[in-house]
Scaffold this motif. Structure first.
Motif, PDB file in Angstrom:
ATOM      1  N   VAL A  82      69.999  57.085  40.549  1.00  0.00           N
ATOM      2  CA  VAL A  82      70.144  57.413  41.963  1.00  0.00           C
ATOM      3  C   VAL A  82      68.760  57.578  42.577  1.00  0.00           C
ATOM      4  CG1 VAL A  82      72.374  58.526  41.588  1.00  0.00           C
ATOM      5  CG2 VAL A  82      70.269  59.901  41.541  1.00  0.00           C
ATOM      6  N   GLN A  83      68.728  57.635  43.909  1.00  0.00           N
ATOM      7  CA  GLN A  83      67.473  57.730  44.646  1.00  0.00           C
ATOM      8  C   GLN A  83      67.473  58.971  45.541  1.00  0.00           C
ATOM      9  OE1 GLN A  83      64.607  54.780  47.283  1.00  0.00           O
ATOM     10  NE2 GLN A  83      66.787  54.399  47.346  1.00  0.00           N
ATOM     11  N   LEU A  84      66.316  59.653  45.570  1.00  0.00           N
ATOM     12  CA  LEU A  84      66.106  60.794  46.452  1.00  0.00           C
ATOM     13  C   LEU A  84      64.980  60.463  47.417  1.00  0.00           C
ATOM     14  CD1 LEU A  84      66.193  63.598  43.738  1.00  0.00           C
ATOM     15  CD2 LEU A  84      67.998  63.117  45.410  1.00  0.00           C
ATOM     16  N   VAL A  85      65.215  60.658  48.713  1.00  0.00           N
ATOM     17  CA  VAL A  85      64.230  60.366  49.753  1.00  0.00           C
ATOM     18  C   VAL A  85      63.877  61.673  50.457  1.00  0.00           C
ATOM     19  CG1 VAL A  85      63.753  59.056  51.858  1.00  0.00           C
ATOM     20  CG2 VAL A  85      65.181  58.050  50.055  1.00  0.00           C
ATOM     21  N   ALA A  86      62.574  61.914  50.636  1.00  0.00           N
ATOM     22  CA  ALA A  86      62.092  63.177  51.194  1.00  0.00           C
ATOM     23  C   ALA A  86      61.218  62.923  52.409  1.00  0.00           C
ATOM     24  CB  ALA A  86      61.303  63.941  50.119  1.00  0.00           C
ATOM     25  N   PRO A  87      60.859  63.965  53.144  1.00  0.00           N
ATOM     26  CA  PRO A  87      59.940  63.793  54.278  1.00  0.00           C
ATOM     27  C   PRO A  87      58.553  63.359  53.795  1.00  0.00           C
ATOM     28  CG  PRO A  87      61.083  65.910  54.395  1.00  0.00           C
ATOM     29  CD  PRO A  87      61.337  65.355  53.031  1.00  0.00           C
ATOM     30  N   PRO A  88      57.740  62.813  54.703  1.00  0.00           N
ATOM     31  CA  PRO A  88      56.389  62.417  54.314  1.00  0.00           C
ATOM     32  C   PRO A  88      55.599  63.579  53.740  1.00  0.00           C
ATOM     33  CG  PRO A  88      56.747  62.121  56.694  1.00  0.00           C
ATOM     34  CD  PRO A  88      58.032  62.561  56.120  1.00  0.00           C
ATOM     35  N   TRP A  89      54.842  63.285  52.694  1.00  0.00           N
ATOM     36  CA  TRP A  89      53.963  64.230  51.994  1.00  0.00           C
ATOM     37  C   TRP A  89      54.715  65.291  51.200  1.00  0.00           C
ATOM     38  CZ3 TRP A  89      49.737  61.654  52.086  1.00  0.00           C
ATOM     39  CH2 TRP A  89      49.338  60.955  53.237  1.00  0.00           C
ATOM     40  N   ARG A  90      56.054  65.170  51.106  1.00  0.00           N
ATOM     41  CA  ARG A  90      56.829  66.184  50.392  1.00  0.00           C
ATOM     42  C   ARG A  90      57.453  65.614  49.120  1.00  0.00           C
ATOM     43  NH1 ARG A  90      57.248  71.158  52.539  1.00  0.00           N
ATOM     44  NH2 ARG A  90      57.444  71.536  50.287  1.00  0.00           N
ATOM     45  N   GLU A  91      56.652  64.875  48.382  1.00  0.00           N
ATOM     46  CA  GLU A  91      57.074  64.423  47.055  1.00  0.00           C
ATOM     47  C   GLU A  91      57.529  65.596  46.205  1.00  0.00           C
ATOM     48  OE1 GLU A  91      53.903  61.525  48.490  1.00  0.00           O
ATOM     49  OE2 GLU A  91      54.097  63.710  48.396  1.00  0.00           O
ATOM     50  N   ASP A  92      56.891  66.761  46.398  1.00  0.00           N
ATOM     51  CA  ASP A  92      57.249  67.932  45.597  1.00  0.00           C
ATOM     52  C   ASP A  92      58.712  68.313  45.777  1.00  0.00           C
ATOM     53  OD1 ASP A  92      56.506  68.661  48.285  1.00  0.00           O
ATOM     54  OD2 ASP A  92      56.360  70.757  47.663  1.00  0.00           O
ATOM     55  N   HIS A  93      59.226  68.162  46.989  1.00  0.00           N
ATOM     56  CA  HIS A  93      60.625  68.505  47.264  1.00  0.00           C
ATOM     57  C   HIS A  93      61.560  67.549  46.517  1.00  0.00           C
ATOM     58  CE1 HIS A  93      63.720  70.561  49.526  1.00  0.00           C
ATOM     59  NE2 HIS A  93      64.162  69.430  50.057  1.00  0.00           N
ATOM     60  N   ALA A  94      61.249  66.252  46.546  1.00  0.00           N
ATOM     61  CA  ALA A  94      62.058  65.285  45.802  1.00  0.00           C
ATOM     62  C   ALA A  94      61.961  65.531  44.299  1.00  0.00           C
ATOM     63  CB  ALA A  94      61.613  63.864  46.136  1.00  0.00           C
ATOM     64  N   LEU A  95      60.765  65.856  43.813  1.00  0.00           N
ATOM     65  CA  LEU A  95      60.585  66.108  42.383  1.00  0.00           C
ATOM     66  C   LEU A  95      61.356  67.353  41.939  1.00  0.00           C
ATOM     67  CD1 LEU A  95      56.798  65.251  42.174  1.00  0.00           C
ATOM     68  CD2 LEU A  95      58.641  63.962  41.071  1.00  0.00           C
ATOM     69  N   ASP A  96      61.379  68.388  42.782  1.00  0.00           N
ATOM     70  CA  ASP A  96      62.162  69.585  42.456  1.00  0.00           C
ATOM     71  C   ASP A  96      63.634  69.224  42.275  1.00  0.00           C
ATOM     72  OD1 ASP A  96      59.893  71.154  42.592  1.00  0.00           O
ATOM     73  OD2 ASP A  96      60.339  71.975  44.577  1.00  0.00           O
ATOM     74  N   ALA A  97      64.173  68.461  43.210  1.00  0.00           N
ATOM     75  CA  ALA A  97      65.573  68.040  43.097  1.00  0.00           C
ATOM     76  C   ALA A  97      65.759  67.095  41.919  1.00  0.00           C
ATOM     77  CB  ALA A  97      66.022  67.371  44.396  1.00  0.00           C
TER      78      ALA A  97
END
Length: 465
Positions: A433-448
């Motif tokens: 699956v794919q997770l898409v986050a706001p710009p510069w918020r790779e950390d948020h996608a990585l947490d999920a």
């Protein structure tokens, strides 16, 4: 000695820094596995073993002298042949560039070396990095270690195959239309497309890129663990004067609402039933971890973003791209460029201006959506991994495959980071699956992504099928 592949990047680097493991031994063990496994895969197509052993010995001497190397101390990594690495040909999978020897490292690689990474090999891609398959006349065909009948993905197919087979802990890839996310998906590993500007890249050997790649192409990591991606991203990132877009943005930010938009059919595509089931499993895992998951009534447009991305990448400068592909004689590159030839013939300065104007509007709409719901859960692709060389079956096949890839292709135009998370391998067929986050918020996608990884399981090293 402990098998290096049994350790995460974080644990491996700490063991080397502390002296529990020695960098030369870890490098030698990785090179030994490459020698045994890679002939069946052809994932690594340029041998870096001599340099790798010398770098590992030098790192070991520094550690014994009391130096403290960086976060990737002694960690084996691979680099895609699209990127400059001093002393090696930046082929981009072509015979035309087989003698294009780099005299300096691309800045992301310079950053990785500063953190102690050891390059153990360079990985394959399709000619010009155009395809979802990794085959070319210069380096040959890369095999998916789970299933030789399936593509390992493209264009970073060598990176995906090498990562799945344990031929390095972190693989460098590039992504202008899914070329990190799709190989990760096809090979059953994790792959992160960063925000443009996060990871600096420039090839002194090739010079500046056209406008579409400047805006949309990124470099980023593939790995077997989400936390390995986190460390790989940190090591690759940072300001570099060679890359005009490079931005020293923080790697983390304030806590965002744990709200997730579940989008089963982005752009109107109809995913394979297994992919829909994977999305439901992922949504349940996030809910159990306290995330609020809802299906939105509406979503900013993805199909227009998909169409504009194709134009900015393939229609812009199409005549020059086609001439190079004809000179190379690569069947896959020619099939793709000929498929879009009529569309490219209508491309002019007015179309370029329109595309850039519409891009701004689409980015604005997506940023507004993500301000309220800062994570989107959706497919990587509408289909399970494609059959090897399926794009050579004719125009109808190309049309179907590219439509299936809409969830990946649309994202680069929007300037958003996205993470492909493996959901496992069933009967030799990976999915995810794919997770898409706001710009510069790779950390948020990585947490999920770490939540999903705990539920789906950490991808295990696989020997070729």
């Amino acid at each position: 000695m402990t098998d290096p592949n049994s350790l995460s990047v974080r644990d491996l680097a700490e063991a080397i820094r502390s002296g529990t493991l020695r960098a030369p031994e870890v490098t030698a063990a990785t090179l030994d596995r490459i020698a045994r496994v890679n002939p069946a895969l052809n994932a690594i197509v340029q041998d870096c073993s001599s340099d790798a052993l010398a770098e590992a010995e030098a790192l070991d001497a520094r550690i014994r002298a009391g130096d403290q190397p960086g976060a990737l101390a002694g960690v084996p990594v691979t680099i895609k042949v699209i990127a400059d690495q001093t002393g090696y040909a930046t082929t981009n999978g072509t015979t035309l560039a087989r003698d294009l020897i780099a005299t300096s490292d691309s800045p992301f690689l310079r950053h990785m070396r500063a953190e102690g990474a050891i390059v153990v090999g360079r990985t394959n891609c399709p000619a010009f990095s155009y395809r979802w398959f990794s085959s070319n006349a210069q380096h040959g065909t890369t095999v998916n270690p789970h299933n030789a009948a399936l593509t390992p993905g493209g264009s970073s197919g060598g990176a995906g195959s090498a990562t799945a087979a344990g031929l390095g802990h972190i693989a460098h890839g590039t992504d202008i239309a899914g070329s990190i996310r799709y190989p990760a998906y096809a090979c059953g590993v994790q792959g992160l497309r960063p925000t443009p500007g996060r990871v600096p890249a420039f090839n002194q050997s090739g010079g500046d890129r056209p406008i579409g790649p400047q805006l949309m192409a990124v470099a980023g990591p593939l790995a077997r663990r989400v936390d390995d991606l986190r460390l790989g991203l940190a090591a690759m990132s940072g300001y570099a004067p060679e890359d005009p877009l490079s931005t020293p943005a923080p790697l983390s930010g304030p806590a965002l609402p744990r709200r997730v938009a579940l989008v089963r059919r982005p752009g109107g595509i109809e995913p394979d039933p297994r992919i829909l089931a994977d999305l439901d499993r992922a949504a349940d895992l996030l809910r159990r971890d306290g995330w609020q998951v809802e299906e939105p009534d509406s979503l900013p447009d993805l199909r227009e973003a998909f169409d504009l991305q194709i134009d900015l990448w393939l229609a812009d400068g199409h005549a020059e791209k086609l001439a190079a592909a004809q000179l190379e004689g690569d069947a896959g590159a020619l099939a793709l460029l000929n498929f879009y030839a009529d569309r490219a013939a209508r491309w002019d300065s007015a179309a370029l201006s329109h595309a850039l104007l519409r891009r701004s509007g689409l980015i604005r709409a997506w940023r507004a959506f993500l301000a309220d719901t800062p994570l989107v859960l959706m497919p990587v692709c509408a289909e399970l991994p494609f059959r090897q060389d399926e794009d050579l079956d004719g125009p109808e096949a190309i049309a179907r495959l590219w439509q299936a890839q809409l969830p990946q292709v649309a994202i680069p135009l929007l300037g958003l980071p996205a993470l492909a998370v493996s959901s496992g391998v069933e009967n030799g067929i990976p999915s995810g699956v794919q997770l898409v986050a706001p710009p510069w918020r790779e950390d948020h996608a990585l947490d999920a992504g770490e939540v999903l990884e705990r539920g789906f399981g950490i991808p295990q090293v696989v020997d070729p099928a």
